[in-house]
Write an enzyme that holds these catalytic residues in place. Structure first.
Site, PDB file in Angstrom:
ATOM      1  N   SER A   1       2.992  -8.743  -2.713  1.00 27.29           N
ATOM      2  CA  SER A   1       3.936  -7.644  -2.612  1.00 27.29           C
ATOM      3  C   SER A   1       5.377  -8.161  -2.495  1.00 27.29           C
ATOM      4  O   SER A   1       5.824  -8.958  -3.315  1.00 27.29           O
ATOM      5  CB  SER A   1       3.561  -6.746  -1.433  1.00 27.29           C
ATOM      6  OG  SER A   1       4.322  -5.554  -1.439  1.00 27.29           O
TER       7      SER A   1
ATOM      8  N   ASP B   1      -1.795  -0.071  -9.088  1.00 27.65           N
ATOM      9  CA  ASP B   1      -0.880  -0.263  -7.958  1.00 27.65           C
ATOM     10  C   ASP B   1       0.171   0.843  -7.982  1.00 27.65           C
ATOM     11  O   ASP B   1       0.879   1.020  -8.968  1.00 27.65           O
ATOM     12  CB  ASP B   1      -0.212  -1.636  -8.091  1.00 27.65           C
ATOM     13  CG  ASP B   1       0.652  -2.003  -6.896  1.00 27.65           C
ATOM     14  OD1 ASP B   1       0.856  -1.149  -6.012  1.00 27.65           O
ATOM     15  OD2 ASP B   1       1.103  -3.167  -6.841  1.00 27.65           O
TER      16      ASP B   1
ATOM     17  N   HIS C   1      -2.810  -1.679  -4.396  1.00 28.30           N
ATOM     18  CA  HIS C   1      -1.763  -2.645  -4.082  1.00 28.30           C
ATOM     19  C   HIS C   1      -2.224  -3.817  -3.226  1.00 28.30           C
ATOM     20  O   HIS C   1      -1.939  -4.965  -3.534  1.00 28.30           O
ATOM     21  CB  HIS C   1      -0.604  -1.926  -3.386  1.00 28.30           C
ATOM     22  CG  HIS C   1       0.589  -2.800  -3.137  1.00 28.30           C
ATOM     23  ND1 HIS C   1       1.293  -3.406  -4.150  1.00 28.30           N
ATOM     24  CD2 HIS C   1       1.201  -3.182  -1.976  1.00 28.30           C
ATOM     25  CE1 HIS C   1       2.296  -4.109  -3.648  1.00 28.30           C
ATOM     26  NE2 HIS C   1       2.261  -3.988  -2.327  1.00 28.30           N
TER      27      HIS C   1
END
Length: 413
Positions: free
Chosen positions: A229, A323, A357
């Site tokens: 991320s 995501d 994600h």
């Protein structure tokens, strides 16, 4: 015959290991409900359940018997783990102390009355016997170092977790079990580090990389970096500006800097400016910010683009196609294209349809939504539970193979 629930080969195992659940002594063809339950380090309860029917011998073997309903259906050996959901909405499993196992209760309940008839505790540990966990306060560097048992030196990996501050040790400890020295690095909101920094100083990460490279238990000349991320841009920046980075894993990252400015010596990489009008509200009333992060290669955004063409290391880009935090698959392909345009082929891209994600370690409960530190409220993170679980399993093997292949190579980059 007494009803018995067994967790094989042992009720005590490492978190990333698969186990086999068996229930013996049931009446032939009896229906029972299997339930899983854990309480994380913040007191949040996670639960799952599945309905099974015993065979003619009164046996339920979760590794071969299909679930007839509940949190999942079909044959799913680890379904009782990855399908767990929090009792409190939008919570992500938190494990602060890897010195103690995560305790998962597996229980058998009567399919008709709901009465509990047998149970067992699965102790899912993070550190193998003989591993050393060493808190690090070296200069400005703050984190925890994991050194595997046995005779070193070992390949070294710097583990950067995601936005939110603090320190996450789960992935680092489990990677160290595979024969790596791993430094779980905090970069804000931990001990005496800034709680809400106005910018990130890349020289802090350089200090951490130098600390790891020089450690007597680390075999050089280069080290690896793993990110997810927000920290993906940090990992790409380290590979672009530092020597000694041999292998970089970027999981659902962005090819540009985001959230706050990134400083390195006399250079500043500004964050991409979010396109707020592209925010969507889903039917669940969750915010969907997938399209809010703009393309960093556009002329107006190029100052935020990480100059990965400068890097001389190997890259593994992992992207979830569903995501909802941002368009990870687009950013992964973009980073690969930039490298290719500059004559660099030392990269690999893996993508996962229907995954969300947070691609974590195997068997981690699926997190479709959670609080987002930059947004200040819960957002959708996307994905479907089964596909996401399968992606985590595959990526875990890819990451290990990638680091073993490139960090065991004596060539310096």
């Amino acid at each position: 015959m007494k009803i018995r629930l067994k967790i094989l080969p042992s009720a005590r195992c490492l978190f990333d290991k698969l186990v086999q659940v068996k229930v013996e002594g049931l009446a032939p063809h009896k229906q029972v409900e299997l339930r899983s339950r854990l309480v994380d380090d913040k007191g949040v309860i996670f639960k799952a359940s599945a309905l099974y029917q015993a065979d003619e011998k009164g046996l339920v073997d979760v590794s071969s018997t299909p679930s007839l309903g509940g949190s999942y259906t079909g044959v799913e050996p680890m379904g009782l783990w990855w399908s767990m959901r929090p009792d409190t909405p939008h919570k992500k499993l938190v494990k602060k102390n890897v010195l103690s196992p995560t305790l998962v209760e597996i229980a058998v309940h009567n399919g008709g009355t709901g009465e509990k008839i047998a149970s067992e505790i699965n102790e899912r540990e993070y550190m193998t016997e003989g591993m050393r966990r060493i808190p690090v306060q070296e200069g400005r560097v703050r984190g925890v170092l994991f050194i595997p048992p046995g005779k070193g030196p070992f390949p070294g990996i710097l583990d950067l977790y995601t936005l939110g501050g603090g320190l996450n040790e789960q992935r680092a400890s489990l990677l160290a079990n595979k024969g790596f020295v791993v430094l779980a690095l905090a970069y804000y909101g931990y001990q005496d580090l800034p709680k809400n920094p106005k910018n990130l100083d890349l020289e802090y990460f350089e200090e951490a990389a130098n600390f790891l490279q020089k450690h007597p238990e680390v075999r050089g000349p280069g080290i690896g970096v793993i990110s997810m991320s927000h920290s993906g841009a940090l990992a790409l920046s380290m590979a672009s500006f530092f020597s000694g980075i041999t292998a970089t894993v970027c999981i659902n990252g962005c090819s540009g800097n985001t959230v706050i400015p990134l400083h390195y010596k006399d250079s500043v990489i500004p964050p991409l400016r979010p396109v707020l009008w592209k925010t969507r509200i889903r039917r669940s009333w969750l915010i969907d910010i997938r399209d809010v992060t703009p393309d960093p290669t556009l002329k107006k955004n190029r100052a935020s683009l990480i100059p990965i063409e400068r890097a001389n290391c190997h890259f593994l880009f992992a992207a979830s196609e569903d995501d909802r935090n941002w368009n990870s698959a687009f950013f992964a392909r973009q980073a690969a294209d930039i490298l290719k345009c500059h004559g660099k082929e030392s990269f690999q891209v893996v993508s996962y349809p229907k995954a969300g994600h947070f691609l974590e370690v195997p068997h981690m409960p699926f997190c479709p939504s959670s609080f987002h530190a930059a947004v200040g409220r819960a957002v959708a993170f996307g994905g479907e539970p089964k596909a996401h679980s399968e992606a985590q399993l595959d990526l875990w093997e890819c990451v290990q193979e990638f680091f073993k292949r490139h960090l065991n190579n004596t060539r310096a980059y």
